[in-house]
Design an enzyme around this catalytic site. Sequence first.
Site, PDB file in Angstrom:
ATOM      1  N   GLN A 126       0.853  -1.196   0.000  1.00  0.00           N
ATOM      2  CA  GLN A 126       0.000   0.000   0.000  1.00  0.00           C
ATOM      3  C   GLN A 126       0.885   1.241   0.000  1.00  0.00           C
ATOM      4  O   GLN A 126       1.716   1.412   0.897  1.00  0.00           O
ATOM      5  CB  GLN A 126      -0.932   0.016   1.218  1.00  0.00           C
ATOM      6  CG  GLN A 126      -1.992   1.103   1.077  1.00  0.00           C
ATOM      7  CD  GLN A 126      -2.880   1.265   2.295  1.00  0.00           C
ATOM      8  OE1 GLN A 126      -2.376   1.424   3.402  1.00  0.00           O
ATOM      9  NE2 GLN A 126      -4.188   1.276   2.092  1.00  0.00           N
ATOM     10  N   TYR A 164      -5.474  11.235   3.536  1.00  0.00           N
ATOM     11  CA  TYR A 164      -4.101  11.372   3.071  1.00  0.00           C
ATOM     12  C   TYR A 164      -4.103  12.144   1.744  1.00  0.00           C
ATOM     13  O   TYR A 164      -5.155  12.475   1.213  1.00  0.00           O
ATOM     14  CB  TYR A 164      -3.444   9.993   2.958  1.00  0.00           C
ATOM     15  CG  TYR A 164      -3.523   9.210   4.273  1.00  0.00           C
ATOM     16  CD1 TYR A 164      -3.520   9.879   5.508  1.00  0.00           C
ATOM     17  CD2 TYR A 164      -3.617   7.827   4.295  1.00  0.00           C
ATOM     18  CE1 TYR A 164      -3.602   9.178   6.711  1.00  0.00           C
ATOM     19  CE2 TYR A 164      -3.699   7.117   5.500  1.00  0.00           C
ATOM     20  CZ  TYR A 164      -3.701   7.800   6.698  1.00  0.00           C
ATOM     21  OH  TYR A 164      -3.789   7.111   7.880  1.00  0.00           O
ATOM     22  N   ARG A 201      -7.446   2.571  -2.983  1.00  0.00           N
ATOM     23  CA  ARG A 201      -8.411   2.521  -1.889  1.00  0.00           C
ATOM     24  C   ARG A 201      -9.076   3.889  -1.831  1.00  0.00           C
ATOM     25  O   ARG A 201      -8.387   4.919  -1.748  1.00  0.00           O
ATOM     26  CB  ARG A 201      -7.681   2.218  -0.581  1.00  0.00           C
ATOM     27  CG  ARG A 201      -8.616   1.930   0.558  1.00  0.00           C
ATOM     28  CD  ARG A 201      -7.914   1.384   1.782  1.00  0.00           C
ATOM     29  NE  ARG A 201      -8.681   0.246   2.276  1.00  0.00           N
ATOM     30  CZ  ARG A 201      -8.741  -0.101   3.556  1.00  0.00           C
ATOM     31  NH1 ARG A 201      -8.050   0.544   4.474  1.00  0.00           N
ATOM     32  NH2 ARG A 201      -9.476  -1.121   3.932  1.00  0.00           N
ATOM     33  N   ALA A 238      -8.365 -15.707  31.883  1.00  0.00           N
ATOM     34  CA  ALA A 238      -6.948 -16.038  32.104  1.00  0.00           C
ATOM     35  C   ALA A 238      -6.778 -17.548  32.246  1.00  0.00           C
ATOM     36  O   ALA A 238      -5.902 -18.156  31.615  1.00  0.00           O
ATOM     37  CB  ALA A 238      -6.431 -15.319  33.349  1.00  0.00           C
ATOM     38  N   GLU A 287     -13.188 -24.934  38.384  1.00  0.00           N
ATOM     39  CA  GLU A 287     -13.923 -23.664  38.481  1.00  0.00           C
ATOM     40  C   GLU A 287     -14.933 -23.791  39.613  1.00  0.00           C
ATOM     41  O   GLU A 287     -15.670 -24.762  39.689  1.00  0.00           O
ATOM     42  CB  GLU A 287     -14.610 -23.361  37.147  1.00  0.00           C
ATOM     43  CG  GLU A 287     -15.693 -22.310  37.182  1.00  0.00           C
ATOM     44  CD  GLU A 287     -15.237 -20.946  37.700  1.00  0.00           C
ATOM     45  OE1 GLU A 287     -14.191 -20.454  37.255  1.00  0.00           O
ATOM     46  OE2 GLU A 287     -15.962 -20.383  38.572  1.00  0.00           O
TER      47      GLU A 287
HETATM   48  C1  LIG Z   1      -4.281  -1.234  13.716  1.00  0.00           C
HETATM   49  C2  LIG Z   1      -4.905  -0.759  12.439  1.00  0.00           C
HETATM   50  C3  LIG Z   1      -4.151  -0.027  11.534  1.00  0.00           C
HETATM   51  C4  LIG Z   1      -4.697   0.378  10.311  1.00  0.00           C
HETATM   52  N1  LIG Z   1      -3.891   0.995   9.380  1.00  0.00           N
HETATM   53  C5  LIG Z   1      -4.343   1.170   8.120  1.00  0.00           C
HETATM   54  C6  LIG Z   1      -3.453   1.503   7.061  1.00  0.00           C
HETATM   55  O1  LIG Z   1      -2.231   1.560   7.228  1.00  0.00           O
HETATM   56  N2  LIG Z   1      -3.996   1.732   5.832  1.00  0.00           N
HETATM   57  C7  LIG Z   1      -5.330   1.615   5.587  1.00  0.00           C
HETATM   58  O2  LIG Z   1      -5.771   1.833   4.472  1.00  0.00           O
HETATM   59  N3  LIG Z   1      -6.183   1.241   6.572  1.00  0.00           N
HETATM   60  C8  LIG Z   1      -5.727   0.981   7.809  1.00  0.00           C
HETATM   61  N4  LIG Z   1      -6.579   0.504   8.782  1.00  0.00           N
HETATM   62  C9  LIG Z   1      -8.001   0.262   8.433  1.00  0.00           C
HETATM   63  C10 LIG Z   1      -8.231  -1.175   7.991  1.00  0.00           C
HETATM   64  O3  LIG Z   1      -7.539  -1.511   6.817  1.00  0.00           O
HETATM   65  C11 LIG Z   1      -9.737  -1.465   7.766  1.00  0.00           C
HETATM   66  O4  LIG Z   1     -10.180  -0.682   6.718  1.00  0.00           O
HETATM   67  C12 LIG Z   1     -10.588  -1.195   8.998  1.00  0.00           C
HETATM   68  O5  LIG Z   1      -9.959  -1.700  10.151  1.00  0.00           O
HETATM   69  C13 LIG Z   1     -11.963  -1.849   8.872  1.00  0.00           C
HETATM   70  O6  LIG Z   1     -11.811  -3.246   8.651  1.00  0.00           O
HETATM   71  P1  LIG Z   1     -12.085  -4.356   9.796  1.00  0.00           P
HETATM   72  O7  LIG Z   1     -13.457  -4.104  10.331  1.00  0.00           O
HETATM   73  O8  LIG Z   1     -11.965  -5.678   9.107  1.00  0.00           O
HETATM   74  O9  LIG Z   1     -11.067  -4.168  10.861  1.00  0.00           O
HETATM   75  C14 LIG Z   1      -6.051   0.104  10.017  1.00  0.00           C
HETATM   76  C15 LIG Z   1      -6.814  -0.609  10.954  1.00  0.00           C
HETATM   77  C16 LIG Z   1      -6.267  -1.055  12.129  1.00  0.00           C
HETATM   78  C17 LIG Z   1      -7.096  -1.874  13.077  1.00  0.00           C
END
Ligand SMILES: Cc1cc2nc3c(=O)[nH]c(=O)nc-3n(C[C@H](O)[C@H](O)[C@H](O)COP(=O)(O)O)c2cc1C
Length: 674
Positions: free
Chosen positions: A102, A195, A243, A418, A437
């Site tokens: 990306q 961005y 994207r 845990a 438990e």
């Molecule tokens: C820790 C973290 C870092 C992320 N960094 C990026 C990134 O670098 N580039 C990007 O396009 N989206 C980033 N996202 C967004 C994810 O790609 C995704 O679009 C979003 O988490 C929704 O998807 P999910 O519900 O499957 O988590 C990030 C998400 C998380 C959780």
Amino acid sequence: MFPHLLSPVRIGTLELRNRIAMSPMGVEIVDDDGVLRERMIRYYEERARGGAGLVISEVAAIAYPRGATTAHQIAISDDRYLPGLAELARRVHAHGAKLALQLVHHGKVSRLDQKQGRELLMPSEPRWHGAMDMARDLTREELGAMIAASGGAPPKIRVATREDIAWLVDRFADAAERARRAGADAVELHAGHGYILSEFLSPAWNHRDDEYGGPVENRARLLQEVIRACKQRAGEDFPVWCRLDAVELRTPDGIRFEDAQRTAELAEAAGADAIHVSAYADSTSGPAFTEAPLVHRESGYVGYAEGIKRRVRVPVIAVGRIEFELADRLIAEGRADVVAMARKHLADAELGRKLAAGRPQDVRPCVYCYTCVAQPFFDRRVRCAVNPVTANEIDLAMLERAKAATPRRVLVVGGGPAGLEAARVAARRGHSVTLCERADVLGGALRLAARTYEPNARLLRWLEAQVRDLGVSVRLRATVTPALARELAPDVVVVATGARRDRPSLPGAELPHVLTGDDLARVLASDDPPVGARVAIVGAALAGVSLAELLRARGREVTLLDEGPTLGAAMAHPRRWRALADLREQGVALVANARVRVIGAKSLHAVVEEKVAARELEIAADHVIWLAGWTGDAALAESLRAEGVAPALVIGDAGGVGYLEGAIHSGFHAAIRI
Ligand SMILES: Cc1cc2nc3c(=O)[nH]c(=O)nc-3n(C[C@H](O)[C@H](O)[C@H](O)COP(=O)(O)O)c2cc1C
């Protein structure tokens, strides 16, 4: 099972073995020089090995350190980064997955530029600065860490000149060409999330009066130029896609869906091989973050992917908390071509492989607690509350899988998160495990948490099923004493007896309408808890906040109090932003810095510390739910040690309240030491 999700697909010249993509995630595993080394490579390799068809990397900076948001992100701006990138491609390929890098310039969100005193590149001077409500509901420590991540100096803006635009196009193309030389299979242009490319696309940020501003065709010009240049430099056959944000929420004049659909067509016309459909919201607003891009609502963006798919012929990648059944259906019904999953891949690196084996029940569920994504706000490495191996693959992946050199008899005392995790990992490593438990069901504090937040229920079901399938001998209604422990003759005892949840010592605490500790299990057992119309909850950690949500939804008038200055401080801040905003909207009274002095039959008396002076507060309450003052309780471990039964390891809340992440991580680490 999942025949459509698991079927192969083509994106341009790229052939994927299935339609599961690991969504891009900035995880800050890279050292502070942008170079890919073994720790980061292992993190991706585990996901490739785990069955994803396509691994999309985190944001790789095309002009590193310029346009980067952190020093800890992948750099792709120079040949000195090639060896690491090439090794990444080789290792992803070794497991049959494909790799897309990306590419990004972070524009106004280039924290590293701000930190290092450079200007932030933008299409035009901003006219609007956002809601700026992020600081609300943060702890002082969090706020300090966030400010430190950007250096704290006010940002300086540079409005992009023609030369800057030409430079951007060249940097993207150079990075795409380098990606190809590294052996990557494709690049994804990040044209979302505020961005630089999305700032040009957005009427909220782009006020230019040249051919790059104005109507959507002009605003998409830079994206089109970048796509064409990438193709030209990396080769027409090299897959390039983007994207996009389907919408830009909470932003005056932000991107509208109609614009996004048109942009997708323009991207396709310029040569994009696919469109990946995300969304964005005002990044200065806390609660907005869980609307976009980290959508909290299940399958929140599916309609957008569908709407864009109607307008383009190239494949569409959908994302946003999409469950497996729906993912399969979306593809079967032609509503998306590939489904990207982000948080799920942190919770379980092997999700693709488990689905392919017909065992979706084995996939460790993400609990959407936002622990992962909280870390990059502070410029810290990602963590997963439910998967201690995440970001530590280099040290822990093999240890978790490997059998222990000497199988031992392990007694786990306590069946909360845990204890369950310790039993699971110990059994997986070949030990013979008995879990005792005291209650008649497993789950401990997680059972309470499961009643107020459904994803926790999934995690509990998963832990119970894993422990059962791994052959752990579970004994319910079994209170472990030194005598019973001696009888079971373990080599090692793991004490996971949870926290003490005592009644407070203040006037009125003994009244029958004050509920605490074990009363809670009873109260929460029914769908509509048997409490009066007005409820005061004391203690706003995860349990208090979730319970307030639940009782408010059941029509109660709720006041939530905490001694500390930040309610929900124990929750990862994005989840706290969301939860507290929802509670306020629903009319729950939130009171910080509150010390309860007396509990009466129909009310509660508190003193609230405020900036200038303290204020007395009388709160009407038919029931008081006391969730404060939980403490660790290692009494059993001490008596086992004193009686010389066996070495005892203390984990979870028994060793100090650490909530779900503390419980799971300490259970895991205890088990890999045995
Ligand atoms: C820790 C973290 C870092 C992320 N960094 C990026 C990134 O670098 N580039 C990007 O396009 N989206 C980033 N996202 C967004 C994810 O790609 C995704 O679009 C979003 O988490 C929704 O998807 P999910 O519900 O499957 O988590 C990030 C998400 C998380 C959780």
